[in-house]
Design an enzyme around this catalytic site. Structure first.
Site, PDB file in Angstrom:
ATOM      1  N   GLY A 215     -48.502  30.040 -12.771  1.00 23.15           N
ATOM      2  CA  GLY A 215     -47.660  31.203 -12.538  1.00 23.15           C
ATOM      3  C   GLY A 215     -48.470  32.480 -12.565  1.00 23.15           C
ATOM      4  O   GLY A 215     -49.685  32.473 -12.342  1.00 23.15           O
ATOM      5  N   CYS A 216     -47.805  33.579 -12.852  1.00 19.62           N
ATOM      6  CA  CYS A 216     -48.465  34.889 -12.888  1.00 19.62           C
ATOM      7  C   CYS A 216     -49.653  34.863 -13.842  1.00 19.62           C
ATOM      8  O   CYS A 216     -49.512  34.527 -15.018  1.00 19.62           O
ATOM      9  CB  CYS A 216     -47.471  35.954 -13.320  1.00 19.62           C
ATOM     10  SG  CYS A 216     -48.198  37.599 -13.507  1.00 19.62           S
ATOM     11  N   PHE A 217     -50.825  35.231 -13.354  1.00 22.89           N
ATOM     12  CA  PHE A 217     -52.016  35.104 -14.202  1.00 22.89           C
ATOM     13  C   PHE A 217     -52.032  36.083 -15.368  1.00 22.89           C
ATOM     14  O   PHE A 217     -52.779  35.899 -16.315  1.00 22.89           O
ATOM     15  CB  PHE A 217     -53.321  35.179 -13.414  1.00 22.89           C
ATOM     16  CG  PHE A 217     -53.451  36.259 -12.367  1.00 22.89           C
ATOM     17  CD1 PHE A 217     -52.782  37.464 -12.465  1.00 22.89           C
ATOM     18  CD2 PHE A 217     -54.290  36.062 -11.270  1.00 22.89           C
ATOM     19  CE1 PHE A 217     -52.929  38.454 -11.508  1.00 22.89           C
ATOM     20  CE2 PHE A 217     -54.445  37.043 -10.295  1.00 22.89           C
ATOM     21  CZ  PHE A 217     -53.766  38.243 -10.418  1.00 22.89           C
TER      22      PHE A 217
END
Length: 220
Positions: free
Chosen positions: A52-54
């Site tokens: 997902g979002c880093f």
């Protein structure tokens, strides 16, 4: 939470529902690494993971004892040196990932996988919470045959155990490239902890993580 009969005890965590997406900005400062050697750390290994979002993933893995460096970036695509805006257009093939440089004498790849499986939802295709698109896919880009076999083994075992309601669809593919993300993405939570996304999305995830993995965390 449920204890699984695997080589490590997995405590299941419900996937966080992200109610805002990573903001888009422009910054051309980025570099490419093909399995960077960090000689100053001594004997290290590298893992490349997408969950997902880093911003969220970076914040979690930075807390682990034995992890020397976590870099946010892009991997698994076909466009050379992509910008964040290009990746967000969903046609570069890249996933948002973190590249982890760690000491295998302190923390093993198995333990990194344990954290990986528990801190995101590996059953949703191209999605984590409200963040949607192929750049948010669950992925393990293995650097050697041992990493490949361990990733495949645990994925199979988790699916057979019924640990998750739905099948795990995590991509397991060979590592080809890693492009470090723009500077403002690096250490995002550490530098922007008071921003709404950090406070309402990342912070609750970290609090759950700290309760489960207290024995694996760095002593600051």
């Amino acid at each position: 939470m449920q204890r699984l009969k695997l080589y490590f005890p997995l405590l299941l965590m419900s996937a966080m529902q992200l109610f805002s997406s990573c903001a888009q900005k422009e910054n051309p400062n980025r570099t490419m690494s093909n399995d960077v050697a960090y000689a100053s750390y001594g004997s290290t290994d590298t893992a490349t993971l997408g969950a997902g979002c880093f911003w969220c993933v970076e914040a979690v893995f930075q807390q682990l004892n034995g992890v020397h460096k976590v870099s946010s970036g892009y991997s698994g695509g076909h466009v050379k040196n992509p910008t964040y805006e290009q990746v967000c257009e969903k046609n570069t093939g890249h996933a948002e990932v973190i590249q982890v440089v760690y000491d295998p004498q302190v923390i093993s790849f198995d333990e990194l996988l344990e954290v990986f499986w528990q801190t995101h939802d590996p059953t949703t295709l191209n999605r984590q919470g409200n963040d949607t698109g192929p750049q948010y896919r669950s992925a393990i880009f293995y650097h050697n045959e041992e990493q490949k076999q361990k990733a495949l083994h645990y994925k199979e075992q988790l699916n057979e155990s019924g640990a998750f309601k739905d099948p795990i669809i995590t991509e397991i593919a060979p590592f080809k490239n890693f492009y470090e993300a723009e500077d403002y993405h690096q250490n995002y939570y550490l530098n922007n902890g008071s921003q709404p996304y950090c406070y309402f999305v990342i912070r609750p995830k970290l609090e759950k993580f700290e309760k489960v993995f207290k024995d694996k965390m760095k002593k600051f």
